[in-house]
Design a protein around this motif. Structure first.
Motif, PDB file in Angstrom:
ATOM      1  N   UNK A  38     -11.963  -8.480  11.271  1.00  0.00           N
ATOM      2  CA  UNK A  38     -11.032  -8.160  10.193  1.00  0.00           C
ATOM      3  C   UNK A  38     -10.425  -9.404   9.566  1.00  0.00           C
ATOM      4  N   UNK A  39     -10.230 -10.447  10.339  1.00  0.00           N
ATOM      5  CA  UNK A  39      -9.580 -11.630   9.802  1.00  0.00           C
ATOM      6  C   UNK A  39     -10.407 -12.261   8.691  1.00  0.00           C
ATOM      7  N   UNK A  40     -11.710 -12.225   8.835  1.00  0.00           N
ATOM      8  CA  UNK A  40     -12.561 -12.836   7.820  1.00  0.00           C
ATOM      9  C   UNK A  40     -12.455 -12.124   6.483  1.00  0.00           C
ATOM     10  N   UNK A  41     -12.205 -10.823   6.550  1.00  0.00           N
ATOM     11  CA  UNK A  41     -12.155 -10.041   5.320  1.00  0.00           C
ATOM     12  C   UNK A  41     -10.743  -9.832   4.816  1.00  0.00           C
ATOM     13  N   UNK A  42      -9.758 -10.383   5.518  1.00  0.00           N
ATOM     14  CA  UNK A  42      -8.368 -10.090   5.183  1.00  0.00           C
ATOM     15  C   UNK A  42      -7.726 -11.094   4.258  1.00  0.00           C
ATOM     16  N   UNK A  99      -3.210   0.086  -5.953  1.00  0.00           N
ATOM     17  CA  UNK A  99      -4.329   1.015  -6.084  1.00  0.00           C
ATOM     18  C   UNK A  99      -4.068   2.319  -5.354  1.00  0.00           C
ATOM     19  N   UNK A 100      -4.651   3.382  -5.883  1.00  0.00           N
ATOM     20  CA  UNK A 100      -4.708   4.623  -5.130  1.00  0.00           C
ATOM     21  C   UNK A 100      -5.678   4.440  -3.964  1.00  0.00           C
ATOM     22  N   UNK A 101      -5.452   5.158  -2.890  1.00  0.00           N
ATOM     23  CA  UNK A 101      -6.304   5.004  -1.705  1.00  0.00           C
ATOM     24  C   UNK A 101      -7.771   5.239  -2.043  1.00  0.00           C
ATOM     25  N   UNK A 102      -8.036   6.185  -2.923  1.00  0.00           N
ATOM     26  CA  UNK A 102      -9.417   6.501  -3.281  1.00  0.00           C
ATOM     27  C   UNK A 102     -10.143   5.309  -3.900  1.00  0.00           C
ATOM     28  N   UNK A 103      -9.374   4.366  -4.459  1.00  0.00           N
ATOM     29  CA  UNK A 103      -9.968   3.217  -5.130  1.00  0.00           C
ATOM     30  C   UNK A 103     -10.033   1.979  -4.237  1.00  0.00           C
ATOM     31  N   UNK A 104      -9.549   2.086  -3.022  1.00  0.00           N
ATOM     32  CA  UNK A 104      -9.626   0.943  -2.111  1.00  0.00           C
ATOM     33  C   UNK A 104     -11.080   0.603  -1.804  1.00  0.00           C
ATOM     34  N   UNK A 105     -11.375  -0.683  -1.799  1.00  0.00           N
ATOM     35  CA  UNK A 105     -12.676  -1.135  -1.321  1.00  0.00           C
ATOM     36  C   UNK A 105     -12.600  -1.322   0.201  1.00  0.00           C
ATOM     37  N   UNK A 106     -13.736  -1.558   0.813  1.00  0.00           N
ATOM     38  CA  UNK A 106     -13.734  -1.821   2.258  1.00  0.00           C
ATOM     39  C   UNK A 106     -12.915  -3.067   2.573  1.00  0.00           C
ATOM     40  N   UNK A 107     -12.989  -4.078   1.690  1.00  0.00           N
ATOM     41  CA  UNK A 107     -12.218  -5.297   1.894  1.00  0.00           C
ATOM     42  C   UNK A 107     -10.721  -5.029   1.764  1.00  0.00           C
ATOM     43  N   UNK A 108     -10.336  -4.162   0.834  1.00  0.00           N
ATOM     44  CA  UNK A 108      -8.921  -3.782   0.712  1.00  0.00           C
ATOM     45  C   UNK A 108      -8.423  -3.168   2.016  1.00  0.00           C
ATOM     46  N   UNK A 109      -9.229  -2.269   2.555  1.00  0.00           N
ATOM     47  CA  UNK A 109      -8.843  -1.592   3.796  1.00  0.00           C
ATOM     48  C   UNK A 109      -8.724  -2.587   4.944  1.00  0.00           C
ATOM     49  N   UNK A 110      -9.660  -3.532   5.008  1.00  0.00           N
ATOM     50  CA  UNK A 110      -9.632  -4.501   6.093  1.00  0.00           C
ATOM     51  C   UNK A 110      -8.425  -5.434   5.989  1.00  0.00           C
ATOM     52  N   UNK A 111      -7.982  -5.678   4.763  1.00  0.00           N
ATOM     53  CA  UNK A 111      -6.777  -6.498   4.621  1.00  0.00           C
ATOM     54  C   UNK A 111      -5.556  -5.766   5.174  1.00  0.00           C
ATOM     55  N   UNK A 112      -5.457  -4.467   4.918  1.00  0.00           N
ATOM     56  CA  UNK A 112      -4.366  -3.673   5.469  1.00  0.00           C
ATOM     57  C   UNK A 112      -4.365  -3.765   6.989  1.00  0.00           C
ATOM     58  N   UNK A 113      -5.560  -3.750   7.582  1.00  0.00           N
ATOM     59  CA  UNK A 113      -5.690  -3.719   9.034  1.00  0.00           C
ATOM     60  C   UNK A 113      -5.501  -5.073   9.693  1.00  0.00           C
ATOM     61  N   UNK A 114      -5.640  -6.168   8.915  1.00  0.00           N
ATOM     62  CA  UNK A 114      -5.615  -7.500   9.524  1.00  0.00           C
ATOM     63  C   UNK A 114      -4.464  -8.377   9.071  1.00  0.00           C
ATOM     64  N   UNK A 115      -3.995  -8.178   7.850  1.00  0.00           N
ATOM     65  CA  UNK A 115      -2.985  -9.089   7.301  1.00  0.00           C
ATOM     66  C   UNK A 115      -2.146  -8.353   6.263  1.00  0.00           C
TER      67      UNK A 115
END
Length: 255
Positions: free
Chosen positions: A28-32, A45-61
């Motif tokens: 996750x850190x690499x994508x955050x 953004x609305x959740x529906x428009x999140x990219x995978x990288x957006x989601x990984x940023x939420x999870x890592x940073x």
């Protein structure tokens, strides 16, 4: 007595600390890393428009996920272990997989009379501390397809610590987590520390994650402004602060 007089710790390097943590946190850190100056996706953004990288940023940073450089506390001496009714080195979660510490014994009279060198700083281990009960985190886990700890029984605030070295233990997650329960807290200014209701420990591919469930009756709100999560996991001392005012998602406090 000589060994006690000149004891100094020789810290070996963490077995491959940076590689271990990147794998432990699922990369996750690499994508955050967000673009400089860009507002984060959870604000724009609305959740529906999140990219995978957006989601990984939420999870890592993000306001819900922070990297803590946890301190590795020193090992107890044999005398200290015996005084506590224990024999041999402590083993299990938070003990296994850490670096060895070496005691330097004097080789000559010159070594004996040398001034004792200043103790080096304690080694550290990067761990990821994340609010699993936050809706933003849950949406991001679903979006990214990453590891999601099984849901603990009961309602409350769930905080997970990722990146614990794998221990040679097996058993029910609650049984594994029980020894950690008394050594964790949520701290707020001017209020009594909140203690967890339960703790569970889960095995990932090459690391472990401890999930702490705190009572919803703690009623954390915007007036708390800042809070601190702390935990002792074997010899791993975790201490991470969070800004409550930043933990907003879709216009609401999200914990």
């Amino acid at each position: 007595m000589i060994a006690m007089h000149v004891r100094s710790l020789h810290i070996r390097s963490m077995y491959t600390r940076s590689k271990f943590f990147l794998r432990a946190s699922g990369g996750l850190l690499l994508a955050g890393v967000a673009l400089l100056g860009a507002d984060p996706a959870w604000k724009t953004k609305e959740v529906q428009r999140w990219t995978e990288e957006d989601a990984k940023q939420v999870l890592a940073d993000s306001p819900w996920a922070k990297i803590d450089r946890a301190t590795i506390v020193r090992k107890q001496s044999e005398d200290e272990r015996r005084a506590g009714g224990n024999m041999g080195d402590a083993k299990g979660i938070g003990y296994d997989g850490l670096q060895k510490e070496k005691i330097n014994v004097p080789k000559s009279i010159i070594d004996l009379i040398k001034p004792e060198p200043k103790a080096p700083p304690r080694p550290q281990l990067p761990v990821l501390v994340r609010w699993e009960s936050a809706r933003a985190v849950q949406m991001a886990e679903f979006k990214s397809g990453g590891f999601t700890p099984p849901t603990l029984e009961g309602e409350g605030y769930r905080i997970a610590v990722y990146g614990i070295p794998t221990a040679d233990v097996k058993g029910d997650p609650k049984v594994l987590g029980a020894p950690l329960k008394d050594n964790a807290y949520i701290r707020r200014d001017g209020q009594k520390d909140v203690k967890p209701i339960s703790v569970e420990v889960f095995q990932q591919e090459d690391s472990m994650v401890a999930v702490y469930l705190f009572p919803i009756t703690a009623e954390i709100n915007r007036k708390d402004t800042n809070l601190e999560f702390g935990a002792i996991i074997g010899r791993i001392a975790v201490r991470q602060s969070f800004n409550v005012l930043e933990m907003q998602f879709q216009g609401k406090l999200d914990l």
